[in-house]
Design a protein around this motif. Sequence first.
Motif, short mmCIF file in Angstrom:
data_model
loop_
_atom_site.label_atom_id
_atom_site.label_comp_id
_atom_site.label_asym_id
_atom_site.label_seq_id
_atom_site.Cartn_x
_atom_site.Cartn_y
_atom_site.Cartn_z
N THR A 113 -24.04 -42.51 35.87
CA THR A 113 -24.43 -41.98 36.97
C THR A 113 -23.00 -42.58 37.56
N SER A 114 -22.45 -41.91 38.39
CA SER A 114 -21.56 -42.54 39.52
C SER A 114 -21.45 -42.58 40.36
N HIS A 115 -21.29 -43.80 41.85
CA HIS A 115 -22.44 -43.56 43.20
C HIS A 115 -21.17 -43.31 43.91
N LEU A 116 -22.05 -43.62 45.25
CA LEU A 116 -21.67 -42.98 46.00
C LEU A 116 -20.94 -44.93 47.04
N LYS A 117 -19.38 -45.34 47.15
CA LYS A 117 -18.94 -46.30 48.06
C LYS A 117 -18.14 -46.14 49.23
N LEU A 118 -18.89 -46.81 50.18
CA LEU A 118 -18.69 -47.02 51.42
C LEU A 118 -17.27 -47.93 51.53
N TYR A 119 -15.89 -47.42 51.97
CA TYR A 119 -14.46 -47.69 52.01
C TYR A 119 -13.79 -48.33 53.58
N ARG A 120 -13.29 -48.80 54.51
CA ARG A 120 -12.76 -48.74 55.58
C ARG A 120 -11.18 -48.99 55.20
N ALA A 121 -10.79 -48.19 55.99
CA ALA A 121 -9.41 -48.07 56.45
C ALA A 121 -8.37 -48.18 58.12
N THR A 143 -24.64 -46.15 48.08
CA THR A 143 -24.00 -46.10 49.60
C THR A 143 -22.78 -45.37 50.44
N GLY A 144 -23.58 -44.78 51.32
CA GLY A 144 -22.32 -43.44 51.69
C GLY A 144 -22.53 -43.28 53.31
N HIS A 145 -22.05 -42.20 53.56
CA HIS A 145 -22.44 -41.86 54.81
C HIS A 145 -22.50 -42.61 56.60
N PRO A 146 -21.50 -42.95 56.92
CA PRO A 146 -21.23 -44.02 58.05
C PRO A 146 -21.29 -42.91 58.63
N ALA A 147 -22.16 -44.14 59.81
CA ALA A 147 -21.92 -43.64 61.41
C ALA A 147 -21.98 -45.07 62.43
N LEU A 148 -21.59 -45.07 63.13
CA LEU A 148 -21.01 -46.29 64.31
C LEU A 148 -21.96 -45.92 65.80
N SER A 149 -22.76 -47.48 66.56
CA SER A 149 -23.50 -47.90 67.10
C SER A 149 -22.09 -47.23 68.55
N ALA A 150 -23.13 -47.16 69.58
CA ALA A 150 -21.94 -46.25 70.62
C ALA A 150 -20.82 -47.40 70.97
N ASP A 151 -21.61 -48.61 70.76
CA ASP A 151 -21.00 -50.17 70.43
C ASP A 151 -19.82 -50.40 69.99
N ASN A 152 -20.11 -49.22 69.07
CA ASN A 152 -19.10 -50.13 67.53
C ASN A 152 -19.70 -51.70 66.92
#
Length: 256
Positions: A113-121, A143-152
């Motif tokens: 199985t290939s899994h999801l990962k999170l990245y930053r640019a 690991t996926g579906h990123p979201a940020l808090s209001a203050d980041n």
Amino acid sequence: KKFRTELLPFNSEYSDFGTFVYDNELYFASARNTDIKKKYGWNDEPFLDIYQVNVKNNDGKREFGSPDFIKAKKINTDYHEASIAITNDGKTLYFTRDNVNKRNKLGYDKKGTSHLKLYRASLVDDKWENIVELPFNDNYNSTGHPALSADNKILYFVSDREGGIGQTDIYEVDILEDNSYSDPRNLGDRINTEGREMFPFVSKDSIMYFSSDGYLGLGLLDIYKSNIIKDEDAEPVNIGAPYNSGYDDFAYFKNE
């Protein structure tokens, strides 16, 4: 309040979902790139790429430009990219990608199985550069579906990692100095169920929206909202029709 639902003009015959709006640009994931010869086996569509489309407000009426690949050749690969979050200053982009190695090949776990990962640019001269894999990914879980808090200061994400409550749970990490992160924390059973929780989004007033099939909803994945960030005992509320239907409803985003 009355709501009007409108089918957007740039949908395709393939999967299109997961909008994020920043600075008059609407970003979304789509499987419309038929130039990719590889097909995703589960639905026989091309793999997902991230697109952006310009949005103009003309006397209260929205006008959309033509969708194009996100302005960064390095972000879209021959495999899945989707589900983004952009910081308030517009300088950092978080996105989900298949586990792709340096030779642009899929990485697999022992079960194939290939899994999801999170990245930053990072934004450099109006282009997304310096793509970095986040340290709390692993090769055995998604690991996926990123979201940020209001203050980041907090990054939320979805994972099926061991020790969770259900099939997929929502987690959080603190964004620390020097682009480092705390250990992931599960948001607990006020949000997560034995089912699937996914696609978190936090509004400017710190309300968390997410999709789940683990509560008694209108059907399949429904969108919920919770005041969990301000009140750890808050219970989720199904946001009802017209947002939710008898089918999958997900990837809620509020353009404020």
